[in-house]
Design an enzyme around this catalytic site. Structure first.
Site, PDB file in Angstrom:
ATOM      1  N   HIS A  83      -3.634  -5.862   2.670  1.00 18.50           N
ATOM      2  CA  HIS A  83      -3.214  -6.014   4.068  1.00 18.50           C
ATOM      3  C   HIS A  83      -3.777  -7.331   4.602  1.00 18.50           C
ATOM      4  CE1 HIS A  83      -2.159  -1.713   4.146  1.00 18.50           C
ATOM      5  NE2 HIS A  83      -3.327  -1.477   3.588  1.00 18.50           N
ATOM      6  N   CYS A 132       0.817  -1.215   0.000  1.00 16.14           N
ATOM      7  CA  CYS A 132       0.000   0.000   0.000  1.00 16.14           C
ATOM      8  C   CYS A 132       0.856   1.273   0.000  1.00 16.14           C
ATOM      9  CB  CYS A 132      -0.978  -0.067   1.172  1.00 16.14           C
ATOM     10  SG  CYS A 132      -2.430   0.937   0.907  1.00 16.14           S
TER      11      CYS A 132
HETATM   12  N1  GLN Z   1      -2.064   6.828   2.230  1.00 11.51           N
HETATM   13  C1  GLN Z   1      -2.184   5.940   1.130  1.00 11.51           C
HETATM   14  C2  GLN Z   1      -3.548   5.972   0.467  1.00 11.51           C
HETATM   15  O1  GLN Z   1      -4.519   6.254   1.107  1.00 11.51           O
HETATM   16  C3  GLN Z   1      -1.827   4.535   1.545  1.00 11.51           C
HETATM   17  C4  GLN Z   1      -2.820   3.918   2.469  1.00 11.51           C
HETATM   18  C5  GLN Z   1      -2.358   2.611   3.032  1.00 11.51           C
HETATM   19  O2  GLN Z   1      -1.172   2.370   3.152  1.00 11.51           O
HETATM   20  N2  GLN Z   1      -3.290   1.762   3.428  1.00 11.51           N
HETATM   21  O3  GLN Z   1      -3.626   5.693  -0.708  1.00 11.51           O
END
Ligand code: GLN
Length: 250
Positions: A193, A91
Site C-alpha cells: 500500500h 492485497c
Molecule cells: N483481509 C486480507 C488480509 O488480512 C487483506 C488485507 C488487506 O487488504 N490489507 O490478508
C-alpha cells in the site's frame, strides 16, 4: 477520447487508501497531455469492459468476502480480464484475483482465478510494517517501497511470477521466501500500500504503457503543492527549499 482508469468498489476495497492508485494513473496521463478519467465502480454499478487500466485495493476480510462475490458475477470485469486489460490488484485485491483464499475465521472461497495464487491465514501476528523490495518484473529498476498490513499468506503457482523480493524487514507474500506480489498475464498483484503507485511511479507508468503503448517522457510539473511544506514550512523554514515554500504558500 479520454483514457479510462476503472477503480473497482472503493467502498469495500478502500480501507488502505488504495483508491489513490487510480488518481495517480489518471494524473500521470494528464501531466503528459493525455486526457484521462477515473471511472469509479460503486457497489450497484456495472463494471465497464472497455477500461484501459483496472484497479483493485485492499480491505478487511469481511469487505473482501463481499467484494469477491460482487466481482465474480461481473461480466464486464471478466471480459476486461479475458482481453488482457492491465490490472493492478493490491492485497485483498490480489487475493480476490487468485484461485482461492481463506480468511482468518476459516471461510474459504474461490477467487476469480485470474492469478495462479492461493492465500491462507498466516501463523502468528499480522504482517504490518514498511517494505522495501527489489523488483523482479522486467521494466522496473527502482526498489518497490510502501507498507503492508495483512493476515493472509500467498503462495504462487507455476503460472504466477513474483513482482519483487523483499529486503530486510517485511514479509511480502508471507511464505518465508521473501517473494512479494504476483504477476500473471495482464495482472500485477502486490501487498504494498502507500498508495503503491504514488510511492512507485515507475510501476504506474509500466501499467499505463501496457495499456496505451509508449508514453511521452514526463517532467513532473513545477509548482506542485507540497502539503508537508504547507503544514511545516513556516516552523521549519530551513527544511524546505524556497521553491517548496513558495509553492505551498508558506
Ligand atoms: N483481509 C486480507 C488480509 O488480512 C487483506 C488485507 C488487506 O487488504 N490489507 O490478508
Amino acid at each position: 477520447m479520454s483514457a479510462r482508469i476503472v477503480l473497482l468498489l472503493p467502498e469495500v476495497l478502500g480501507t488502505y487508501g488504495d483508491a489513490g492508485n487510480a488518481a495517480v494513473l489518471a494524473t500521470r496521463l494528464r501531466w503528459r497531455g493525455i486526457d484521462a478519467a477515473v471511472h469509479t465502480v460503486g457497489w450497484d454499478d456495472a463494471v465497464p469492459e472497455g477500461g484501459d487500466v483496472y484497479v483493485l485495493g485492499g480491505g478487511e476480510d469481511a469487505a473482501q468476502l463481499l467484494a469477491v462475490d460482487r466481482l465474480r458475477d461481473s461480466t464486464g470485469l471478466r471480459r476486461a480480464l479475458d482481453r488482457g486489460a492491465p490490472t493492478l490488484a493490491v492485497c485483498a485485491g490480489l487475493q480476490i484475483l487468485g484461485r482461492s483464499f481463506t480468511v482468518a475465521d476459516g471461510t474459504r472461497v474461490t477467487g476469480l482465478e485470474v492469478l495462479d495464487v492461493e492465500t491462507v491465514p498466516g501463523r502468528g501476528a499480522r504482517r504490518i510494517g514498511d517494505v522495501t523490495a527489489d523488483p523482479l518484473l522486467p521494466g522496473l529498476t527502482d526498489p518497490l517501497v510502501g507498507f503492508e498490513n495483512h493476515g493472509g499468506v500467498t503462495t504462487l503457482g507455476a503460472d504466477a511470477a513474483p513482482l519483487a523480493r523483499v529486503r530486510g524487514n517485511g514479509a511480502g507474500n508471507g511464505t518465508g521466501d521473501r517473494l512479494e506480489g504476483a504477476v500473471g498475464g495482464s495482472v500485477v498483484g502486490t501487498y504494498v500500500h502507500g498508495p503503491v503507485l504514488a510511492r512507485n511511479p515507475a510501476l504506474a507508468d509500466l501499467l499505463l504503457t501496457r495499456a496505451l503503448g509508449a508514453l511521452p517522457p514526463l517532467e513532473v510539473p513545477e509548482g506542485l503543492p507540497s502539503s508537508t511544506a504547507r503544514r511545516l514550512g513556516a516552523r521549519f523554514p530551513g527544511a524546505f527549499t524556497a521553491a517548496d515554500r513558495r509553492r505551498a504558500g508558506a
